[in-house]
Scaffold this active site. Structure first.
Site, PDB file in Angstrom:
ATOM      1  CB  CYS A  27      -1.099  -0.211   1.026  1.00 33.38           C
ATOM      2  SG  CYS A  27      -2.367  -1.075   1.071  1.00 33.38           S
TER       3      CYS A  27
ATOM      4  CG  ASP B  33      10.406  -9.051  -5.972  1.00 35.83           C
ATOM      5  OD1 ASP B  33       9.599  -9.810  -5.865  1.00 35.83           O
ATOM      6  OD2 ASP B  33      11.479  -9.142  -5.250  1.00 35.83           O
TER       7      ASP B  33
ATOM      8  CG  HIS C 293      -4.593  -3.943   2.514  1.00 35.89           C
ATOM      9  ND1 HIS C 293      -3.273  -4.243   2.243  1.00 35.89           N
ATOM     10  CD2 HIS C 293      -5.000  -5.215   3.397  1.00 35.89           C
ATOM     11  CE1 HIS C 293      -2.867  -5.215   3.273  1.00 35.89           C
ATOM     12  NE2 HIS C 293      -4.050  -5.660   3.946  1.00 35.89           N
TER      13      HIS C 293
ATOM     14  CG  ASN D  59       4.519 -17.234  -2.396  1.00 39.62           C
ATOM     15  OD1 ASN D  59       4.578 -18.416  -2.984  1.00 39.62           O
ATOM     16  ND2 ASN D  59       5.448 -16.556  -2.652  1.00 39.62           N
TER      17      ASN D  59
ATOM     18  N   GLY E 295       4.933 -19.123   2.426  1.00 38.92           N
ATOM     19  CA  GLY E 295       6.003 -17.974   2.461  1.00 38.92           C
ATOM     20  C   GLY E 295       5.671 -16.853   1.836  1.00 38.92           C
TER      21      GLY E 295
ATOM     22  CB  THR F  61       7.450 -12.033   3.000  1.00 36.38           C
ATOM     23  OG1 THR F  61       7.616 -11.649   1.820  1.00 36.38           O
ATOM     24  CG2 THR F  61       8.264 -13.323   3.239  1.00 36.38           C
TER      25      THR F  61
ATOM     26  CG  HIS G  33      -1.199  -5.362  -0.857  1.00 41.59           C
ATOM     27  ND1 HIS G  33      -1.608  -4.204  -0.566  1.00 41.59           N
ATOM     28  CD2 HIS G  33      -1.742  -5.715  -2.213  1.00 41.59           C
ATOM     29  CE1 HIS G  33      -2.569  -3.566  -1.725  1.00 41.59           C
ATOM     30  NE2 HIS G  33      -2.196  -4.627  -2.578  1.00 41.59           N
TER      31      HIS G  33
ATOM     32  CG  HIS H 138       2.291 -10.279  -3.667  1.00 38.42           C
ATOM     33  ND1 HIS H 138       1.951 -10.188  -2.282  1.00 38.42           N
ATOM     34  CD2 HIS H 138       3.217 -10.814  -3.785  1.00 38.42           C
ATOM     35  CE1 HIS H 138       2.926 -10.853  -1.547  1.00 38.42           C
ATOM     36  NE2 HIS H 138       3.738 -11.352  -2.605  1.00 38.42           N
TER      37      HIS H 138
HETATM   38  P1  5GP Z   1       5.861 -12.850  -1.129  1.00 38.53           P
HETATM   39  O1  5GP Z   1       7.212 -13.799  -0.266  1.00 38.53           O
HETATM   40  O2  5GP Z   1       5.311 -12.100  -0.149  1.00 38.53           O
HETATM   41  O3  5GP Z   1       5.190 -13.958  -1.986  1.00 38.53           O
HETATM   42  O4  5GP Z   1       6.644 -11.930  -2.074  1.00 38.53           O
HETATM   43  C1  5GP Z   1       7.065 -10.684  -1.583  1.00 38.53           C
HETATM   44  C2  5GP Z   1       7.893 -10.040  -2.447  1.00 38.53           C
HETATM   45  O5  5GP Z   1       8.229  -8.686  -2.445  1.00 38.53           O
HETATM   46  C3  5GP Z   1       9.391 -10.696  -2.403  1.00 38.53           C
HETATM   47  O6  5GP Z   1       9.742 -11.098  -3.876  1.00 38.53           O
HETATM   48  C4  5GP Z   1      10.187  -9.319  -2.338  1.00 38.53           C
HETATM   49  O7  5GP Z   1      11.541  -9.381  -2.796  1.00 38.53           O
HETATM   50  C5  5GP Z   1       9.456  -8.261  -2.609  1.00 38.53           C
HETATM   51  N1  5GP Z   1       9.732  -7.066  -2.066  1.00 38.53           N
HETATM   52  C6  5GP Z   1       9.739  -6.897  -0.459  1.00 38.53           C
HETATM   53  N2  5GP Z   1       9.856  -5.730  -0.178  1.00 38.53           N
HETATM   54  C7  5GP Z   1       9.954  -4.994  -1.370  1.00 38.53           C
HETATM   55  C8  5GP Z   1      10.160  -3.659  -1.844  1.00 38.53           C
HETATM   56  O8  5GP Z   1      10.371  -2.759  -1.011  1.00 38.53           O
HETATM   57  N3  5GP Z   1      10.066  -3.190  -3.036  1.00 38.53           N
HETATM   58  C9  5GP Z   1       9.881  -4.116  -4.169  1.00 38.53           C
HETATM   59  N4  5GP Z   1      10.014  -3.910  -5.367  1.00 38.53           N
HETATM   60  N5  5GP Z   1       9.752  -5.574  -3.862  1.00 38.53           N
HETATM   61  C10 5GP Z   1       9.817  -5.838  -2.534  1.00 38.53           C
HETATM   62 ZN    ZN Z   2      -1.896  -3.170   1.222  1.00 37.17          ZN
END
Ligand code: 5GP
Ligand code: ZN
Length: 110
Positions: A5, A28, A44, A83, A89, A91, A94, A96
């Site tokens: 967000c 990413d 969100h 994910n 996993g 992290t 939100h 995505h």
């Molecule tokens: P998840 O693990 O939740 O499926 O994916 C989260 C993704 O967000 C990860 O691949 C991570 O590298 C990416 N990510 C985390 N923080 C940031 C950020 O501040 N900017 C960008 N562009 N990507 C981020």
């Molecule tokens: Zn959000």
């Protein structure tokens, strides 16, 4: 506000590759492949567990645009990853979708 967000609001910088009224796609920060794009709804939604009849339009909007986003990055073959929840996993809480490609990917899902 959650991290994505904050990115959507422009409070945290990102390398945007596509944006419209409903969705945003950006690179990413820690790419796992030559092309690694994150696509998010601009509202969100915490995870895939929270997709409902009221917000699923955002999800269809994302999937309608994914081919165009991928093409803009020079690829027409890619993996779409979501994910959902801790064990998977997730992290950032939100919803995505990762678009990953630009190289020959492994054939296994996990
Ligand atoms: P998840 O693990 O939740 O499926 O994916 C989260 C993704 O967000 C990860 O691949 C991570 O590298 C990416 N990510 C985390 N923080 C940031 C950020 O501040 N900017 C960008 N562009 N990507 C981020
Ligand atoms: Zn959000």
């Amino acid at each position: 506000m959650c991290l994505f967000c904050e990115i959507i609001a422009g409070n945290i910088p990102s390398t945007k590759v596509y944006e419209d009224d409903n969705i945003l796609a950006f690179k990413d920060i820690n790419p796992v492949a030559p092309v690694h794009i994150i696509v998010v709804p601009k509202v969100h939604i915490e995870s895939a567990n929270d997709i409902t009849a009221d917000n699923s339009k955002y999800v269809s909007d994302i999937f309608e645009k994914i081919p165009e986003i991928a093409k803009s990055q020079g690829i027409d073959s890619y993996r779409i990853i979501n994910n959902c929840g801790e064990d998977a996993g997730q992290t950032v809480k939100h919803l995505h979708f990762h678009i990953v490609g630009g190289t020959k990917l492994g054939e296994k899902i996990v």
